[in-house]
Design an enzyme around this catalytic site. Structure first.
Site, short mmCIF file in Angstrom:
data_model
loop_
_atom_site.label_atom_id
_atom_site.label_comp_id
_atom_site.label_asym_id
_atom_site.label_seq_id
_atom_site.Cartn_x
_atom_site.Cartn_y
_atom_site.Cartn_z
N LEU A 71 0.82 -1.22 0.00
CA LEU A 71 0.00 0.00 0.00
C LEU A 71 0.86 1.27 0.00
CD1 LEU A 71 -2.93 -0.96 2.43
CD2 LEU A 71 -2.94 -0.90 -0.08
N ARG A 72 2.18 1.10 0.23
CA ARG A 72 3.17 2.19 0.07
C ARG A 72 3.10 3.30 1.12
NH1 ARG A 72 6.26 -0.99 -2.87
NH2 ARG A 72 5.65 -1.21 -5.03
N ASP A 313 0.60 -9.65 -4.90
CA ASP A 313 1.86 -8.91 -4.82
C ASP A 313 1.69 -7.55 -5.51
OD1 ASP A 313 4.40 -8.10 -4.25
OD2 ASP A 313 5.42 -9.57 -5.51
N HIS A 317 3.54 1.43 -8.81
CA HIS A 317 4.65 2.38 -8.96
C HIS A 317 4.18 3.59 -9.74
CE1 HIS A 317 7.85 0.07 -7.19
NE2 HIS A 317 7.49 -1.00 -7.87
#
Lengths: 440, 306
Positions: A71-72, A313, A317
């Site tokens: 989820l960054r 996964d 980006h």
């Protein structure tokens, strides 16, 4: 508030359900499933405040469960946030996601875990279960505070992306985590053997002049971790299996009674290294896309149960991380919004029966993490996805609600579209208002 | 012809032959007293080098100047790129100057292909990572043809670091297309995976490998391969794989010896061999100029006019 989803084809592998019927929901919980062709208004509440969703011609599954998501947030909000990532999740039919700890700062302590949990409750579209780091800062030198993270909400531990190279430390992690009964999720890669590779090693990497990551890099790490699981009795889960050798090693370990489970992702059962031709950075992912033999072995692993789980996964980006030279491009595929349809292709191809596919995307990952999710049992949260299995569509990355538009599947024609996703009885996603809803 | 020269593996054999034939005419020009022709007057070339290079850059620059092209050198130290501009922006900036050719050398494989996708200029690969070095292969083919008359049927050995050599790869593709019979000679560590799909004839013993060869290409051995564990020392490399006069006697009597430069005398090639009558190493340099002129000229005619 009461809700009835009627006349859908319900498939719930957790209780062996596979029939047309109705799901009754009250206060966000499932209270009853009945095998019926038409929904008779239930006695429990006055009909005028019961809402009815007509799922005729559609399928009803427990909300999908993704045990491997990035989820960054915190730290890489330009790539994805908890809000955008969970929005992508519900668009993809997922009602629970487990977020990996490689954020900035790393989720290696209860403060970060608490931040993720709170942010998910206030902004998230679905359930978020954090996965904590095995080692502090994912540096592979000292164990992180697993117990405190567990109390704060972590459901497993992993140094995903930066595997624990030190065998002794991995042994300790498998031993120490036993008291918290949390699985250790292994990103199985021998980094020294990978040697800064960017794609699968073989004739194609030679042809393209790109540094190769041999299959042995994954297989060695899987075998090491299996031996350590056998030694310690710890619970080991192997992330994103991509190689025939890895599938074989896990199959043998299971035969030997070692406590190991495994997952793979749609790109490992659909794509080969050939996607990288033309220096296509959308196909740059770690572990790398392998050969057709590996694809076949992964499929076989899914069929015979060696591979328990299909995860995404999901690795979103920013476009700038992919519009560049192949060596410099980020690893990863944005997967939440394509995973179900890509996995359903296995059913269409006759590889897996539908109920086994749903099992691998719902109850299996939930069982591995010891959560009461991925099921439509009475009393469970009403996390549900309604899917139109006959709906054809073409993947258009620009339509993704995830910030990450990075996928090698753009333009692919698929069928099986999640049309409505409910979390705790609340509609969190509804495709084009395509379903008739009375009383709402 | 395409507008770009990105690699040899996808180049048409007819185009390779056209370049070689055109290079012959330019070689005549280079033997004149006045070596400059107005062929590409008003055109602009950018030599965009992300890796240190003296020979290739000089060769391109001279080729451009001999054709009356305006030349801009854009030498980018890797460090400043790492902290600043993306490659995409660098290319878009250069493109905005209105240039016709981008000659690109980069440490990452596939960068010329990337540039080709985002630029309208003619892109010439001057060496990308461990992928290809097409103009080197063309000048090598030109040199072999010049020395031997023909390439088809010749027995050609490439000795050295095949794994990390873009020169080797371009040469393999180029010489195969032109009908040569290729053999690779290297320790197992320096043979790239799967290369047997392109060249099945692989030797690990240099003495037997050299026997009967018409052409021997030696490749530069880079020091950093030693720390990478590809061989144990340059001394040992020379002892087992170095091209010595004694070993050369096993080859065909009129064998020619080539090297793309810069040479490590006493590592991959003995000094006596480099200076022997078999050596065509200096001819390679001269021919590089003619071949690069031919490439510039032909690509310019292939580029769509505005």
């Amino acid at each position: 508030m009461d809700l009835i989803i009627k006349n859908g084809h319900i498939v719930d592998p957790s209780q062996g359900i596979d029939f047309i019927g109705c799901v009754h929901i009250k206060n966000g919980l499932i209270i009853r499933i009945e095998k019926a062709v038409s929904a008779v208004m239930p006695e429990i509440t006055p009909p005028e405040i019961t809402k009815v969703i007509d799922a005729s011609g559609l399928y009803i599954f427990p909300g999908l469960f993704d045990m491997h998501t990035h989820l960054r947030e915190p730290g890489f909000e330009y790539k994805e946030t908890i809000k955008s990532g969970t929005r992508a999740a519900v668009r993809g039919g997922f009602t629970s996601v487990c977020c990996m700890p490689n954020t900035k700062p790393v989720n290696d302590n209860e403060t970060v875990t608490e931040f993720i949990v709170k942010k998910s409750l206030s902004e998230g579209f679905c359930n978020v279960f954090p996965i904590g780091a095995i080692t502090k800062r994912q540096e592979g030198s000292e164990l992180a505070e697993m117990g405190m993270m567990k109390d704060a909400g972590c459901v497993a531990f992993s140094d995903d992306g930066r595997p624990v190279g030190d065998s002794l430390l991995m042994r300790r992690a498998l031993e120490y985590s036993k008291v918290f009964s949390s699985p250790i999720i292994s990103h199985a890669e021998d980094l020294s053997l990978s040697n800064d590779g960017v794609m699968n090693e073989g004739y194609l990497s030679t042809t393209l002049g790109l540094r190769g990551i041999p299959a042995a890099s994954e297989v060695i790490a899987i075998k090491r971790d299996i031996e350590l699981a056998a030694l310690t009795g710890g619970r080991l889960h192997i992330a994103h299996v991509s190689t025939a050798g890895g599938v074989r090693a896990i199959r043998e370990a299971k035969r030997d009674g070692i406590a190991v489970t495994a997952e793979t992702c749609p790109h490992y059962f659909h794509l080969t290294e050939a996607e990288a031709v033309g220096y296509n950075t959308a196909a740059k992912v770690n572990p790398p896309l392998r050969t057709i033999k590996d694809v076949e072995a992964v499929r076989q692993g899914l069929i015979d149960g060696t591979i328990d789980v299909i995860a995404t996964d999901h690795a979103p980006h920013h476009r700038d991380d992919k519009i560049c030279e192949f060596d410099g491009a980020a690893f990863g595929i944005s997967g939440l919004e394509t995973a179900f349809s890509l996995s359903f292709a296995l059913v269409k191809e006759g590889v897996l029966p539908l109920n086994e596919l749903i099992e691998k995307m719902t109850i299996r990952p939930s069982q591995i993490l010891k959560l009461n999710k991925g099921t439509l049992k009475d009393g469970a949260d009403a996390d549900i996805v309604i899917v139109d299995l006959n709906k054809d569509f073409i993947i258009d990355p620009e339509q993704f609600v995830s910030k990450g538009k990075n996928t090698p599947f753009g333009g692919r024609r698929l069928s099986g579209l999640p049309v409505m996703t409910l979390c705790k009885g609340m509609v969190k996603y509804h495709f084009n208002n395509s379903i008739i809803m009375d009383g709402i | 012809m395409e507008k770009d020269l990105l690699d040899i593996k996808s180049a048409a054999t007819a185009d390779i032959e056209l370049i070689l034939n055109t290079a012959s005419s330019f070689k005549d020009v280079l033997s004149r007293d006045i070596k400059k022709v107005p062929t590409l007057r008003g055109k602009t070339a950018v030599n965009l080098f992300f890796e240190p290079s003296t020979r290739t850059k000089t060769s391109f620059e001279l080729a451009e100047k001999r054709l009356s092209t305006d030349v801009v050198n854009f030498v980018v130290p890797t460090s400043s790129v790492a902290k600043g501009e993306t490659l995409y922006d660098t290319i878009k900036t250069i493109e905005s100057y209105g240039i016709d050719f981008i000659i690109i050398r980069h440490q990452c494989s596939g960068v010329p292909h990337f540039i080709s996708r985002i630029s309208n200029a003619s892109v010439i690969n001057a060496g990308d990572g461990i992928d290809e070095h097409p103009t080197q292969a063309l000048l090598d083919a030109f040199t072999i043809k010049e020395q031997k008359g023909t390439i088809a049927g010749l027995k050609i050995a490439i000795i050295g670091d095949i794994s990390h050599s873009r020169v080797a790869k371009s040469n393999i593709y180029c010489l195969k297309k032109l009908g040569a019979v290729i053999r690779l000679i290297a320790p197992h560590t320096l043979i790239p995976p799967g290369i047997e799909n392109d060249v099945a004839d692989i030797y690990h013993d240099v003495e037997s490998g050299i026997a009967g060869m018409d052409v021997i290409m030696t490749l530069r051995i880079q020091q950093e391969r030693q720390s990478g564990g590809f061989f144990s020392s340059t001394d040992e490399y020379f002892k087992f794989w170095g091209l010595t006069l004694k070993r050369l006697q096993k080859a065909s009597p009129d064998v020619i010896v080539m090297h793309p430069g810069p040479m490590n005398r006493g590592v991959e090639i003995a000094s006596e061999v480099a200076d022997s009558r078999h050596s065509v190493i200096n001819a390679q340099v001269t021919n590089g100029l003619a071949v690069r002129m031919a490439v510039l000229y032909l690509l310019d005619s292939a580029r769509p006019r505005k």
